[in-house]
Design a protein around this motif. Structure first.
Motif, PDB file in Angstrom:
ATOM      1  N   GLY A   1      -3.061   4.493   7.618  1.00  0.00           N
ATOM      2  CA  GLY A   1      -2.886   3.238   6.893  1.00  0.00           C
ATOM      3  C   GLY A   1      -2.024   3.449   5.667  1.00  0.00           C
ATOM      4  O   GLY A   1      -1.859   4.565   5.193  1.00  0.00           O
ATOM      5  N   LEU A   2      -1.477   2.356   5.171  1.00  0.00           N
ATOM      6  CA  LEU A   2      -0.595   2.414   4.009  1.00  0.00           C
ATOM      7  C   LEU A   2      -0.992   1.348   2.998  1.00  0.00           C
ATOM      8  O   LEU A   2      -1.505   0.296   3.361  1.00  0.00           O
ATOM      9  CB  LEU A   2       0.871   2.147   4.405  1.00  0.00           C
ATOM     10  N   GLN A   3      -0.720   1.633   1.746  1.00  0.00           N
ATOM     11  CA  GLN A   3      -0.918   0.675   0.673  1.00  0.00           C
ATOM     12  C   GLN A   3       0.228   0.864  -0.305  1.00  0.00           C
ATOM     13  O   GLN A   3       0.538   1.991  -0.701  1.00  0.00           O
ATOM     14  CB  GLN A   3      -2.251   0.912  -0.017  1.00  0.00           C
ATOM     15  N   THR A   4       0.868  -0.222  -0.687  1.00  0.00           N
ATOM     16  CA  THR A   4       1.939  -0.162  -1.676  1.00  0.00           C
ATOM     17  C   THR A   4       1.389  -0.632  -3.023  1.00  0.00           C
ATOM     18  O   THR A   4       0.755  -1.680  -3.096  1.00  0.00           O
ATOM     19  CB  THR A   4       3.118  -1.050  -1.259  1.00  0.00           C
ATOM     20  N   VAL A   5       1.629   0.143  -4.048  1.00  0.00           N
ATOM     21  CA  VAL A   5       1.208  -0.192  -5.405  1.00  0.00           C
ATOM     22  C   VAL A   5       2.460  -0.209  -6.267  1.00  0.00           C
ATOM     23  O   VAL A   5       3.238   0.745  -6.249  1.00  0.00           O
ATOM     24  CB  VAL A   5       0.182   0.835  -5.946  1.00  0.00           C
TER      25      VAL A   5
END
Length: 102
Positions: A95-99
């Motif tokens: 999974g990926l999360q952009t901050v």
């Protein structure tokens, strides 16, 4: 998705040769099936250390990339310039999360 960090240690007297060679293959690699990122970064603290940051959709596409004629030619061309064997670190991402930092 796979993230790949490929650490290349190039003899200092051949850094410009290496960068020129990589400049030639980057557009070709970026057009390969499954490649979503392919970048070369130079370590600012260690001369001759370059790191490829890569993203591939699958292990098969990464394997196919390594086996392409242009990559095999690249490995042969660069072999005499290397100070050590290239090290690949492969991360399997679930999974990926952009901050965004401001």
């Amino acid at each position: 998705m796979l993230l790949v960090a490929a650490r290349c240690r190039v003899r200092p007297d051949h850094c410009q040769d290496f960068v020129h060679q990589v400049d030639r293959i980057i557009p070709v690699v970026r057009a390969e099936p499954g490649c979503t990122r392919y970048e070369l970064h130079a370590d600012v603290f260690e001369e001759g250390l370059f790191i490829f940051c890569e993203e591939w959709e699958s292990q098969k596409q990464l394997d196919d990339h390594i086996a392409t004629p242009h990559m095999q030619d690249h490995f042969v061309t660069c072999a005499a310039w290397m100070a050590a064997p290239t090290e690949l670190t492969i991360y399997e991402v679930s999974g990926l999360q952009t901050v965004v930092l401001s």
